[in-house]
Design an enzyme around this catalytic site. Structure first.
Site, short mmCIF file in Angstrom:
data_model
loop_
_atom_site.label_atom_id
_atom_site.label_comp_id
_atom_site.label_asym_id
_atom_site.label_seq_id
_atom_site.Cartn_x
_atom_site.Cartn_y
_atom_site.Cartn_z
N LYS A 163 -4.22 -26.80 -1.85
CA LYS A 163 -5.19 -26.44 -0.81
C LYS A 163 -6.29 -27.49 -0.87
O LYS A 163 -7.20 -27.40 -1.68
CB LYS A 163 -5.76 -25.04 -1.03
CG LYS A 163 -6.69 -24.61 0.11
CD LYS A 163 -7.18 -23.18 -0.07
CE LYS A 163 -7.84 -22.62 1.18
NZ LYS A 163 -8.87 -23.46 1.77
N PHE A 176 0.71 -31.03 6.69
CA PHE A 176 1.37 -29.86 6.13
C PHE A 176 2.20 -29.07 7.12
O PHE A 176 2.91 -28.15 6.74
CB PHE A 176 0.37 -28.94 5.39
CG PHE A 176 -0.74 -28.38 6.25
CD1 PHE A 176 -0.52 -27.25 7.03
CD2 PHE A 176 -1.99 -28.96 6.24
CE1 PHE A 176 -1.55 -26.72 7.80
CE2 PHE A 176 -3.02 -28.43 7.01
CZ PHE A 176 -2.80 -27.31 7.80
P1 ATP Z 1 -11.32 -21.24 3.76
O1 ATP Z 1 -12.74 -20.77 3.73
O2 ATP Z 1 -10.59 -20.83 2.55
O3 ATP Z 1 -11.15 -22.66 4.11
P2 ATP Z 1 -10.52 -20.56 6.41
O4 ATP Z 1 -10.96 -19.27 7.00
O5 ATP Z 1 -11.14 -21.81 6.90
O6 ATP Z 1 -10.69 -20.39 4.87
P3 ATP Z 1 -7.86 -20.06 5.78
O7 ATP Z 1 -6.67 -19.81 6.58
O8 ATP Z 1 -8.39 -18.87 5.12
O9 ATP Z 1 -8.98 -20.71 6.65
O10 ATP Z 1 -7.55 -21.20 4.73
C1 ATP Z 1 -6.78 -22.24 5.20
C2 ATP Z 1 -7.60 -23.49 5.37
O11 ATP Z 1 -7.39 -24.33 4.25
C3 ATP Z 1 -7.08 -24.25 6.56
O12 ATP Z 1 -7.83 -24.00 7.70
C4 ATP Z 1 -7.09 -25.70 6.15
O13 ATP Z 1 -8.28 -26.31 6.60
C5 ATP Z 1 -7.17 -25.69 4.65
N1 ATP Z 1 -5.97 -26.19 3.96
C6 ATP Z 1 -5.98 -27.00 2.89
N2 ATP Z 1 -4.75 -27.24 2.44
C7 ATP Z 1 -3.91 -26.56 3.22
C8 ATP Z 1 -2.50 -26.38 3.24
N3 ATP Z 1 -1.72 -26.95 2.32
N4 ATP Z 1 -1.97 -25.59 4.20
C9 ATP Z 1 -2.75 -25.00 5.11
N5 ATP Z 1 -4.09 -25.12 5.14
C10 ATP Z 1 -4.68 -25.89 4.20
#
Ligand code: ATP
Length: 588
Positions: free
Chosen positions: A252, A342
């Site tokens: 991530k 990804f």
């Molecule tokens: P967070 O605050 O954890 O970033 P979020 O609400 O922005 O959460 P989530 O779906 O909860 O979004 O977490 C996914 C986010 O992490 C994605 O929006 C992307 O920007 C990031 N990310 C990093 N690595 C990856 C990956 N391998 N696959 C998908 N998303 C990824």
């Protein structure tokens, strides 16, 4: 179509917050709407002219609107300002003023939705300081022919203060009822919306082509797809419980999510909240087309700042240096990135979202070539807690936040947060169990070293039901000198003379900001508070939720819309979770 019909509907919608009533008003409106204007009506209901990703902003200042009202009515500016001060809403104030005027001299001609829309569009397209006079001409020509009620809504749209509290889902419910007879078909509309991010186009399709058209609705290259999001888990054990025996683990990465649409040399880039972000990444536009082995493609990647010498990933804040209008070339060389792919959502004219994760990853590796700048996100298939832990260790050592865990046989679910993707962050294991994304609503001037900056910020959650921002804490720790400067630059232009009505707080901040910025904080605990307003009265009467020892993590979440901030619901879940842990500890 007469604009009066729309203004009447707006008026009824403003008078209620009940979803069923709003839906009914919308159904009646849609049934009266000719098919060729339905998309315009849908945008206007949301206070927009086009879908967000096209970036068309009306941007009319209050001062200009006041001058236009004065010009078209002959009423002195001072009188309009006084009325505005009394009611706090310029649209409303103008209707009161014009009401007095019509009774004496006004002769009103009908105006149409088409005319209002076209004129607003022209205003939005006008740029530069010279354009103020033209804008004023356009506005006063509309106001000349508008009834007081119509004028009040035209002004609200122009000023961005039309807040009918209508969620996209309510619009889709109403479209489904009006054009297919039942709300049950909302799901089909939802799919069309998720893959196009364009509610106007969805409305036009169901109105002109019916459900059949909606079922055939396909991804449109250069229209962003609403992103798939992940649920959070707190431990490897919980991940295995939810995901089964074998699944993919990916790093991530701590950067910015970018959706890339490419055909030949033409490239469009969209952020997580579907904003157009091409201007920040000229390097992606220039380099990535060479890596693509397909006629056209839609990809998802995380753009991450790197240390060019060591190749190490740097934290998200580094990307902030690219969020500027000028001298972007300099920022591109000073803050280099890599693009870490990804997912693949579309390729050679065909949708890929229905394919399983495994098939999509294969397709990604087939159609995108890796090099120094373009990478695949590191991935490993894992089967047990040890394997997850090992991969987590590698990921943290490389400078990322943790892992994304993805089911191998599941499709890409556009626009939904679900359990087919899970995120496991390191910090989830401590204290509150999660960081929060909160909306900056107010500021307090700093002292000492912080003089000239906002030393403390007032933060809010997002209340989804009310569409408001209730306060949850003040935060004054975790700021570096650099981040204080950065925040000042971003927040200063957002200072508003009057507290925005969506802000719910009884505190006396030194300044109020338009609620537009999200920052990340951690805290040690969620407590009940007589002062703060988040989830007020839910746990206990007259008490809201507050954060104990909140600390800014350094992350300014520019890629998040304020409606994506942590909600009251999420806070309540965390509050209850923390109670449960405390209870279990006491039993041990
Ligand atoms: P967070 O605050 O954890 O970033 P979020 O609400 O922005 O959460 P989530 O779906 O909860 O979004 O977490 C996914 C986010 O992490 C994605 O929006 C992307 O920007 C990031 N990310 C990093 N690595 C990856 C990956 N391998 N696959 C998908 N998303 C990824």
């Amino acid at each position: 179509m007469e604009f009066a019909i729309l203004a009447e509907s707006f008026n009824k919608m403003e008078a209620t917050r009940k979803r069923l009533e709003l839906t009914q008003i919308l159904v009646e409106l849609f049934e009266k709407t000719p098919h060729d204007v339905i998309s315009k009506i849908v945008y206007l209901i949301q206070g927009k002219l086009r879908p967000d990703f096209e970036g068309i902003e009306l941007g009319v200042a209050e001062k200009l609107a006041i001058r236009a009202i004065s010009k078209s009515s002959g009423i002195p500016i001072k009188k309009i300002e006084d009325e505005y001060r009394k009611s706090g809403d310029l649209g409303h104030a103008s209707s009161i003023i014009l009401e007095q005027k019509t009774q004496t001299t006004f002769l009103v001609e009908d105006i149409t939705v088409e005319r209002v829309y076209e004129t607003l569009f022209k205003i939005a397209k006008l740029g530069g300081s010279r354009s103020q006079d033209m804008k004023m001409k356009y506005i006063s020509s509309l106001l000349n022919d508008a009834t007081p009620l119509e004028a009040s809504f035209i002004l609200k749209i122009l000023l961005g203060t039309l807040r009918l509290g209508i969620a996209e889902n309510t619009v889709m419910d109403a479209l489904a009822i009006a054009f297919s007879g039942t709300k049950e078909n909302r799901k089909k509309l939802q799919h069309a919306y998720n893959v196009s991010s364009d509610l106007g186009k969805v409305a036009e399709t169901i109105a002109t082509k019916g459900l059949e058209g909606i079922e055939k609705f396909e991804i449109i290259l250069f229209n962003p797809i609403r992103p798939m999001l992940a649920d959070r888990v707190k431990s490897e054990e919980e991940a295995i419980e939810k995901m089964g025996n074998e699944f993919a683990a990916e790093y991530k990465l701590d950067g910015e999510r970018v959706q890339l649409h490419i055909e030949g040399d033409k490239v469009a880039l969209f952020s997580r909240s579907l904003e157009n972000i091409e201007s920040y990444y000229p390097d992606i536009i220039e380099k990535i087309p060479k890596n693509i082995q397909a006629d056209n493609i839609i990809l998802e990647a995380e753009a991450v700042a790197i240390n060019e010498n060591t190749g190490e990933f740097l934290p998200f804040q580094e990307l902030m240096h690219r969020r500027r209008k000028y001298k972007i070339e300099k920022a591109v060389t000073e803050y280099p990135i890599t693009v870490n792919f990804f997912d693949i959502l579309y390729c050679n004219g065909k949708s890929c979202v229905e394919l399983s994760y495994k098939e999509r990853r294969e397709a990604l590796e087939k159609h995108v070539k890796e090099d120094e700048f373009a990478k695949y996100i590191p991935m490993s298939i894992v089967k047990n807690e040890n394997e997850i832990e090992d991969f987590m260790e590698n990921s943290i050592n490389a400078g990322s936040e943790g892992l994304m865990l993805k089911m191998l046989d599941k499709p890409y679910q556009a626009g939904s947060r679900g359990s087919h993707w899970l995120k496991l962050k390191r910090e989830y294991r401590n204290e509150l169990g999660d960081s929060l994304d909160l909306v900056v609503i107010g500021g307090f001037f700093g002292k000492g070293r912080r003089t000239g900056n906002y030393g403390t910020l007032l933060l809010a959650t997002y209340d989804e039901d009310e569409d408001t921002f209730p306060s949850i804490c003040k935060v004054g720790t975790g700021f570096s000198d650099e981040s204080l400067d950065q925040l000042y630059q971003i927040l200063h232009p957002k200072v508003s003379i009057k507290k925005n009505p969506r802000i719910i707080s009884e505190m006396e901040a030194d300044v109020w900001f338009e609620p537009e910025l999200v920052i990340e904080v951690v805290a040690s605990e969620i407590t009940l508070s007589p002062i703060h307003k988040a989830a007020k009265d839910v746990i206990r009467k007259d008490a809201g939720l507050a954060l104990r020892f909140p600390k800014f993590t350094g992350k300014i979440r520019v890629e998040k819309a304020v409606e994506d901030a942590s909600t009251n619901e999420e806070l309540l879940t965390l509050y209850k979770g923390q109670k449960k842990v405390a209870h279990e500890k006491n039993l041990m």
